[in-house]
Each structure stands twice: as structure tokens, then as C-alpha cells.
Motif scaffolding. Structure first.
Motif, PDB file in Angstrom:
ATOM      1  N   PRO A   1       0.836  -1.204   0.000  1.00 38.74           N
ATOM      2  CA  PRO A   1       0.000   0.000   0.000  1.00 38.74           C
ATOM      3  C   PRO A   1       0.870   1.253   0.000  1.00 38.74           C
ATOM      4  CG  PRO A   1      -0.661  -1.525   1.748  1.00 38.74           C
ATOM      5  CD  PRO A   1       0.642  -2.026   1.195  1.00 38.74           C
ATOM      6  N   ALA A   2       0.395   2.280  -0.664  1.00 40.58           N
ATOM      7  CA  ALA A   2       1.139   3.539  -0.670  1.00 40.58           C
ATOM      8  C   ALA A   2       0.173   4.689  -0.865  1.00 40.58           C
ATOM      9  CB  ALA A   2       2.179   3.535  -1.787  1.00 40.58           C
ATOM     10  N   MET A   3       0.610   5.858  -0.400  1.00 41.93           N
ATOM     11  CA  MET A   3      -0.253   7.022  -0.469  1.00 41.93           C
ATOM     12  C   MET A   3       0.528   8.194  -1.035  1.00 41.93           C
ATOM     13  SD  MET A   3      -2.473   8.381   2.723  1.00 41.93           S
ATOM     14  CE  MET A   3      -1.407   9.621   3.377  1.00 41.93           C
TER      15      MET A   3
ATOM     16  N   GLN B   1      -5.795  13.188  -2.427  1.00 41.37           N
ATOM     17  CA  GLN B   1      -5.038  12.163  -1.708  1.00 41.37           C
ATOM     18  C   GLN B   1      -5.342  10.818  -2.370  1.00 41.37           C
ATOM     19  OE1 GLN B   1      -6.447  10.493   2.013  1.00 41.37           O
ATOM     20  NE2 GLN B   1      -4.648  11.305   3.023  1.00 41.37           N
TER      21      GLN B   1
ATOM     22  N   GLU C   1      -3.598   0.142  -3.144  1.00 43.35           N
ATOM     23  CA  GLU C   1      -3.326  -1.064  -2.358  1.00 43.35           C
ATOM     24  C   GLU C   1      -3.384  -2.253  -3.295  1.00 43.35           C
ATOM     25  OE1 GLU C   1      -5.390  -0.829   1.791  1.00 43.35           O
ATOM     26  OE2 GLU C   1      -6.365   0.550   0.440  1.00 43.35           O
TER      27      GLU C   1
END
Lengths: 100, 346
Positions: A6-8, A18, A22
Motif C-alpha cells: 500500500p502507498a499514499m 489524496q 493497495e
């Protein structure tokens, strides 16, 4: 590109978005919420999906919380989240292209 | 105006004075459980907004009322979410007053449950809770189903007798073990001891509670006015979450151990006794199993371990838990209990 973890990317500030990606197994599942959903919902969705397609992401759960980001911002946030999710954000970022 | 966002460290006295003043001005107090706090400062180094995290939750938000409408909460939440993500926490939760719910809904949070006029509980996944319930539904069995929720910190003969009684009276027992890491005995150990302890009961299904059952240790207290309100709010929220879970599993009875010692759990049980029947679930409170004239309790067991009286626990622990505490694996757990100043819930 395969989503490995997962990354944001991005923030919840005005004119930004935003983006969270995932790992997924069932195609692209997009959850979109936007402060301008009625006006631009369809276009935001198309931009996100198009960027993912260009990055050759086929399986992922993608969450976008949009605060009125322009298309270029959205694209950059999506790219950044995807690069981060497969550990490509440290070096040799192929901005605008796909990682092969 | 330009704002600077920075961490407020626990040892930053000046920052904390400003923090307390800001929170007080907005009618909340600083929560006792926080692992990271950040603040947004204006050009004169005045604190105008703050927010904190604890485990997988975001909490203790405040924005100076003179600076409302500038989107400061968004900046604070963005920062905290990014930080949580860096720490590997992707599934995030927020507790807030009911009237602030809509701000968080605008930030991509979805309401899971609410206690009218008290608080609202949100998560950053759409349908997170309903998919949790759907997964549970696979373990639904026909016939009479009972439920027990326990922390099992650690698993004692008292817990076992509660489970055995329920297993005797029901066709299936769903046993939830709180998976939050706020206990002296870590979750993997508690889980293992529960599973081994009930292995001889074929109709007991163990479940990790997941993030949707909250232990009183992490329930936030900062915006509720007194202890009574905190306990009541916690109990009601727990019950609001338990409703859909019970429905998914077809639970008709909830078994609870009597609580003569702990004030919190005692009041909690009282509220459950009132509220559960309203949801069509029978409430059964069983007296504690006695050993040597004393009711068996996990906190007394922890106290004994703390005082180095492990050998006195023979008649309070099931064989499996006893064996564990006599194995080399238990050493880190025993050390943790020994070095902890407070082992009993008030």
C-alpha cells in the motif's frame, strides 16, 4: 506495474487530492470521493483510470479523496502513489512513463 | 498567512503549554493515550491547530475558533495520515464528536457507528465494517449461537469455565479475543493460549476481534466530560458495533463474567444488561469461578506474576497457560509484567 504494497500520495488540502493504492486481485477497484463530484466526477474517474492504464496497473484498490485537483495534479498524485507502492520512488523515476 | 507544521514532542514543555491552552479553549482535554502529536503554528509561533495519533486511530483534534474555515484541519489530517502510512498503518480510524462527523466525511472517512449526542466512530475505508461482518458470516452456524468477548490477559480457568458453560448451553460459541496491542500479554500469546485452552471444545470458534471491538484502554476520553460519560460512551459504542456482528453470526446470547473488582467493567456490564435485550440478544452474567476462596481474575494473575508468585497460580490457570508460563518462550512476557508499574485495571 504491479502494486506490491500500500502507498499514499497527496494531501487533503484544497486543490489537491489524496491517492491511496493497495494490492488487489480483481481488476481496478476505484473509490472516489470529491468536493466537486457533481461537476467533475466523471472526468476525475477517467483521468485516474487513464493514468493507471498508462502505468500498466491492472490489479489494485485505489482510493481517491479529491479536493478539487486539476488533471495534472491528479495524474502526478496517482503516478507518485504507484511508484511508491512498487519501491520505484527512490531513484530513476520515469515521470510520465511506465516502469518496465 | 503562512503556517508551519511541526511535531510537538512529549518533552517540549513550551509546546505542550500551548497545546493544553488550545485544547482547553476548544473545550477538550489532552487524551492520556497519544503516540504522536503535531501542531500548526502561525507566523508569531502561536499554535492554531493540532491533532494526534494513537495506534491506528487519529484523535485529539482542535482548531482555534478564530482560524476556522481556513482548511487547517485538512492540513493536520493529511500530515497525520501520511505519517500513519509511513508507519505501515493504512486502515485508520477517527473518534469524534457527532457534530464534527461531517468534516471527517469530507476527508474520505466513513462512519461506522455512532452513539447519539456523544460520539461517532469513523474509518477510512468505504464498507470496511460491512465487509468485516460479511467475512464473519462464513462462520455462521445453525442452531443456538452464543458469543463471548475477552481480552484473556492471560487466559485463566475463570475464562475457561465461562467458555465451557457457554459451549454446554449453545450449539456454537463465537469467542472473540481483543486483538488490540494494549495488554501486558501480547496478542499472539493471548490468541495462542485461548486457542489451546479451548481446543477440547469442538463447538467453539475463535475470532480475533479486529479493529471493531475496542478495549477500554484505548477508548478516547478527551471530549467526554467525566469518567462516567467515558465508560457509558464506550459501552454504547461497543454495543452499536456488536449489533451488526451478532446479526452476521446469528448470535442470540452473550455471556459475560461477573465483575466484582473492576469499576469500569462493572459499569460496562450494567449498561450491556440494559441495552442487549433491546437488540434481541439475551444477556447472561455468570459468577466468577473461585479458587481458594477468591474469585479468579486475570488481573490477580498478572499481580502474582508481577510479584514473582508464579507457583501459587496452579489452581487458577488451565494446563496450557500454566505450561506456557513455565516455558522459555514466556520469559519476555514475564519480564514485561514484572517491570510494569501498574498491572490491575482500576
Amino acid at each position: 506495474m504491479e502494486i506490491l504494497k500500500p502507498a499514499m500520495a497527496g494531501t487533503l488540502e484544497s486543490s489537491d487530492a489524496q491517492v491511496t493504492v493497495e494490492p488487489g486481485s480483481d481488476g481496478i477497484q476505484l473509490t472516489l470521493s470529491s468536493s466537486v463530484m457533481n461537476q467533475y466526477g466523471r472526468q476525475i474517474k477517467a483521468t485516474v483510470l487513464e493514468t493507471l492504464k498508462r502505468l500498466e496497473v491492472t490489479n489494485a484498490q485505489v482510493t481517491v479523496v479529491d479536493k478539487g485537483a486539476l488533471d495534472c495534479t491528479l495524474k502526478a498524485r496517482v503516478e507518485c502513489a504507484v511508484f511508491r507502492s512498487c519501491g520505484q520512488s527512490q531513484a530513476n523515476i520515469p515521470w510520465g512513463g511506465a516502469v518496465r | 498567512m503562512a503556517y508551519t507544521l511541526s511535531e510537538i514532542r512529549p518533552d517540549d514543555k513550551r509546546g505542550h503549554t500551548k497545546l493544553r491552552a488550545l485544547l482547553e479553549g476548544e473545550g477538550i482535554t489532552l487524551d492520556g493515550n497519544l503516540d504522536y502529536t503535531c501542531g500548526l503554528f502561525d507566523e508569531d509561533y502561536q499554535l492554531v491547530a493540532t491533532g494526534s495519533t494513537f495506534g491506528c486511530t487519529l484523535r485529539c483534534f482542535a482548531v482555534d475558533h478564530r482560524h476556522r474555515g481556513e482548511g487547517l484541519l485538512n492540513q493536520v489530517v493529511s500530515h497525520l495520515m501520511e505519517r500513519q502510512t509511513e508507519r505501515g498503518i493504512f486502515h485508520q480510524f477517527v473518534y469524534t464528536k457527532c457534530r464534527s462527523t461531517k468534516f471527517f466525511q469530507d476527508l474520505g472517512f466513513y462512519e461506522i457507528a455512532r452513539v447519539e449526542d456523544t460520539l461517532s466512530f469513523l474509518e477510512n475505508r468505504r464498507g470496511g465494517f460491512s465487509s468485516f461482518c460479511q467475512k464473519l458470516e462464513r462462520d455462521r452456524r445453525p442452531g443456538k449461537s452464543g458469543a463471548i468477548v475477552m481480552n484473556a490477559n492471560p487466559f485463566t480457568l475463570g475464562h475457561l469455565s465461562l467458555v465451557e458453560r457457554a459451549a454446554d448451553e449453545c450449539d456454537t460459541v463465537h469467542l472473540f479475543v481483543l486483538s488490540e496491542e494494549q495488554s501486558l500479554v501480547p496478542f499472539p500469546v493471548r490468541w495462542k493460549l485461548v486457542q489451546e485452552g479451548v481446543a477440547h471444545l469442538s463447538n467453539v470458534i475463535c475470532h480475533p476481534s479486529g479493529p471493531y471491538m475496542i478495549s477500554s484502554a484505548t477508548f478516547p476520553s478527551y471530549f467526554l466530560k467525566d469518567e462516567q460519560a467515558v465508560i457509558t460512551g464506550h459501552a454504547k459504542l461497543d454495543l452499536a458495533l456488536f449489533g451488526p456482528i451478532a446479526q452476521a453470526l446469528g448470535i442470540q446470547v452473550r455471556y459475560v463474567g461477573e465483575e466484582p473488582r473492576s469499576l469500569v467493567t462493572g459499569l460496562y456490564n450494567q449498561i450491556m444488561a440494559q441495552e442487549l435485550p433491546k437488540a434481541g440478544i439475551q444477556y447472561v452474567e455468570l459468577p466468577r469461578l473461585q479458587a481458594g476462596g477468591q474469585p479468579i481474575s486475570a488481573s490477580a494473575v498478572r499481580q502474582a506474576i508481577h510479584d514473582g508468585r508464579l507457583e501459587t497460580l496452579r489452581d487458577q490457570l488451565p494446563q496450557t497457560t500454566w505450561d506456557f508460563f513455565h516455558s522459555s518462550q514466556a520469559q519476555p512476557v514475564i519480564d514485561a509484567i514484572r517491570s510494569s508499574a501498574e498491572v490491575i485495571h482500576y
